[in-house]
Design an enzyme around this catalytic site. Sequence first.
Site, mmCIF file in Angstrom:
data_model
loop_
_atom_site.group_PDB
_atom_site.id
_atom_site.type_symbol
_atom_site.label_atom_id
_atom_site.label_comp_id
_atom_site.label_asym_id
_atom_site.label_seq_id
_atom_site.Cartn_x
_atom_site.Cartn_y
_atom_site.Cartn_z
ATOM 1 N N HIS A 25 0.886 -1.198 0.073
ATOM 2 C CA HIS A 25 -0.101 -0.077 -0.040
ATOM 3 C C HIS A 25 0.775 1.288 0.066
ATOM 4 C CE1 HIS A 25 -4.135 -1.715 0.336
ATOM 5 N NE2 HIS A 25 -3.497 -2.760 0.888
ATOM 6 N N GLY A 120 -4.826 -11.649 -3.945
ATOM 7 C CA GLY A 120 -3.634 -10.880 -3.630
ATOM 8 C C GLY A 120 -2.499 -11.070 -4.598
ATOM 9 N N LEU A 121 -2.571 -11.971 -5.826
ATOM 10 C CA LEU A 121 -1.335 -12.255 -6.516
ATOM 11 C C LEU A 121 -1.498 -11.641 -7.885
ATOM 12 C CD1 LEU A 121 -1.005 -16.053 -5.387
ATOM 13 C CD2 LEU A 121 0.194 -14.193 -4.464
ATOM 14 N N SER A 122 -2.435 -10.776 -7.837
ATOM 15 C CA SER A 122 -2.531 -9.872 -9.142
ATOM 16 C C SER A 122 -3.111 -10.529 -10.467
ATOM 17 C CB SER A 122 -1.235 -9.266 -9.775
ATOM 18 O OG SER A 122 -0.832 -8.347 -8.595
ATOM 19 N N SER A 123 -4.026 -11.585 -10.185
ATOM 20 C CA SER A 123 -4.559 -12.331 -11.356
ATOM 21 C C SER A 123 -5.060 -11.181 -12.507
ATOM 22 C CB SER A 123 -5.904 -12.860 -10.956
ATOM 23 O OG SER A 123 -6.718 -12.328 -10.244
ATOM 24 N N SER A 124 -5.597 -10.196 -12.028
ATOM 25 C CA SER A 124 -6.143 -8.929 -12.894
ATOM 26 C C SER A 124 -5.112 -8.475 -13.623
ATOM 27 C CB SER A 124 -7.293 -8.150 -12.281
ATOM 28 O OG SER A 124 -6.905 -7.570 -11.098
ATOM 29 N N GLU A 156 -7.553 -0.381 -15.283
ATOM 30 C CA GLU A 156 -7.978 -0.589 -14.027
ATOM 31 C C GLU A 156 -8.557 0.404 -13.160
ATOM 32 O OE1 GLU A 156 -6.394 -3.931 -12.387
ATOM 33 O OE2 GLU A 156 -7.708 -3.700 -10.559
ATOM 34 N N ASP A 168 1.441 -3.919 -9.757
ATOM 35 C CA ASP A 168 1.267 -5.112 -10.340
ATOM 36 C C ASP A 168 1.548 -5.129 -11.834
ATOM 37 O OD1 ASP A 168 0.240 -5.607 -7.675
ATOM 38 O OD2 ASP A 168 -1.933 -5.375 -8.224
ATOM 39 N N TYR A 217 -10.533 -0.907 -0.747
ATOM 40 C CA TYR A 217 -9.243 -0.340 -1.296
ATOM 41 C C TYR A 217 -9.148 1.123 -1.364
ATOM 42 C CZ TYR A 217 -4.984 -0.236 -4.192
ATOM 43 O OH TYR A 217 -3.557 -0.022 -4.993
HETATM 44 C C1 GLA Z 1 -3.302 -3.957 -5.189
HETATM 45 C C2 GLA Z 1 -2.924 -2.916 -6.175
HETATM 46 C C3 GLA Z 1 -1.364 -2.509 -6.047
HETATM 47 C C4 GLA Z 1 -0.891 -2.162 -4.597
HETATM 48 C C5 GLA Z 1 -1.555 -3.259 -3.604
HETATM 49 C C6 GLA Z 1 -1.160 -3.137 -2.229
HETATM 50 O O1 GLA Z 1 -2.497 -5.165 -5.513
HETATM 51 O O2 GLA Z 1 -3.154 -3.158 -7.412
HETATM 52 O O3 GLA Z 1 -1.271 -1.346 -6.886
HETATM 53 O O4 GLA Z 1 -1.504 -1.003 -4.149
HETATM 54 O O5 GLA Z 1 -2.637 -3.609 -3.798
HETATM 55 O O6 GLA Z 1 0.250 -2.696 -2.054
#
Ligand code: GLA
Length: 385
Positions: A25, A120-124, A156, A168, A217
């Site tokens: 964050h 939390g692994l950035s699938s999108s 996004e 991400d 978020y």
């Molecule tokens: C998500 C957001 C990122 C980042 C994280 C937290 O993954 O896409 O840009 O802010 O949360 O660190």
Amino acid sequence: MSQKLSSSYEYIALAPGRVNLLGEHVDYNEGIVLPVAIDRKVKLSFQPLDEPVIHLRALDFDQTVSISIEHLDAQCDTGGHPLPAFARYPAGVAWALQQAGLEVRGMQAEYTSNVPIAAGLSSSAAVEVAFAISWQALGDWTIPRMQLAKLCQFAENEYIGVQSGLMDQFASLFGVKNHVLCFDTRSLAWEPIALPADTVIIIADSQVRRTLAGSAYNERRSACQQALDILKSHLLKINALRDVLPDDFSQYAHYLPPVVRKRAQHVVEECTRVELAANYLKQGNILAFGQLMFDCHKSLRDLYEVSCPELDALVEIASQQPGCLGARLTGAGFGGCTVNLVKEEYANDFTTRLSAEYTAKTGKDAQVYLCYAAAGASVEGFERL
Ligand code: GLA
């Protein structure tokens, strides 16, 4: 589990997810982050079409959709129905590319992914990046990768409506095998730092899925903005929370409303932790690095309030295992995964015990697995990339 793609397409794009080791964050506060692209990815087979339409098959959802690339603003399919959730990512990328004046060709595509969704692994981001590099491959244009990352972020932010930072999409595009990426989200400078040879990354998926993650978020993000606006009237030289030194924060924090103050304290301290951590990593001081991961988790739990009991349990159990150097929740939070740095020789025992003790404590099954730092996105067999 990813599905088998049909082999009749001309090209295949691969785009990894990411796990963030430290710097949570802070990317929307112009801080430095330490993500790793992982060996879990989106696979997208595609070929151009002469008509201005995207025919898309999402194998993991067993769904198809057709989207006109001339009416992306409407967020509808060609039959006028609202886009299904999965289709908003490719449509958003196409829209963002068009906003930048780049040609988006008609495309027939199918895709599958083994990056778990909302974990939390950035699938999108991996989906966005896979489509962005595919349209680049089909179009008569090439732009720097950082620009592609920013356009995916724009999709996004503006099309999907999550005010995420750049970490991400950056990690998915810039991943380096066996390396952590040290990325300064202000200057956009970055460098790969080698992971110590005898240390492994283990991901533990709590199986709790984020709910309301988008709005929570965005709330965190506006709290940071509020803190910045207030602190700016006392600290004239700051442009982002990244610029607030811990001593200055202590002096002026009482001007902030209590919740905003907690959020800002996390960001200010996390920025300091990342700078220390990057140096520890370069020096090979992985013990000190790991300690900062534990500190980060506490801060995300108590100050940023994005943890949950299951993630806390995973970190607590991990911290008691031999060979565990550091553990914390990774990504936006509100469920999802923890990331653990573990001495290689203890990896098997760690995995077994963490799963067993998590089930005993929570009644839930975690998925715990080793993960490797992987290379960034690519289009196979396409020379221009
Ligand atoms: C998500 C957001 C990122 C980042 C994280 C937290 O993954 O896409 O840009 O802010 O949360 O660190």
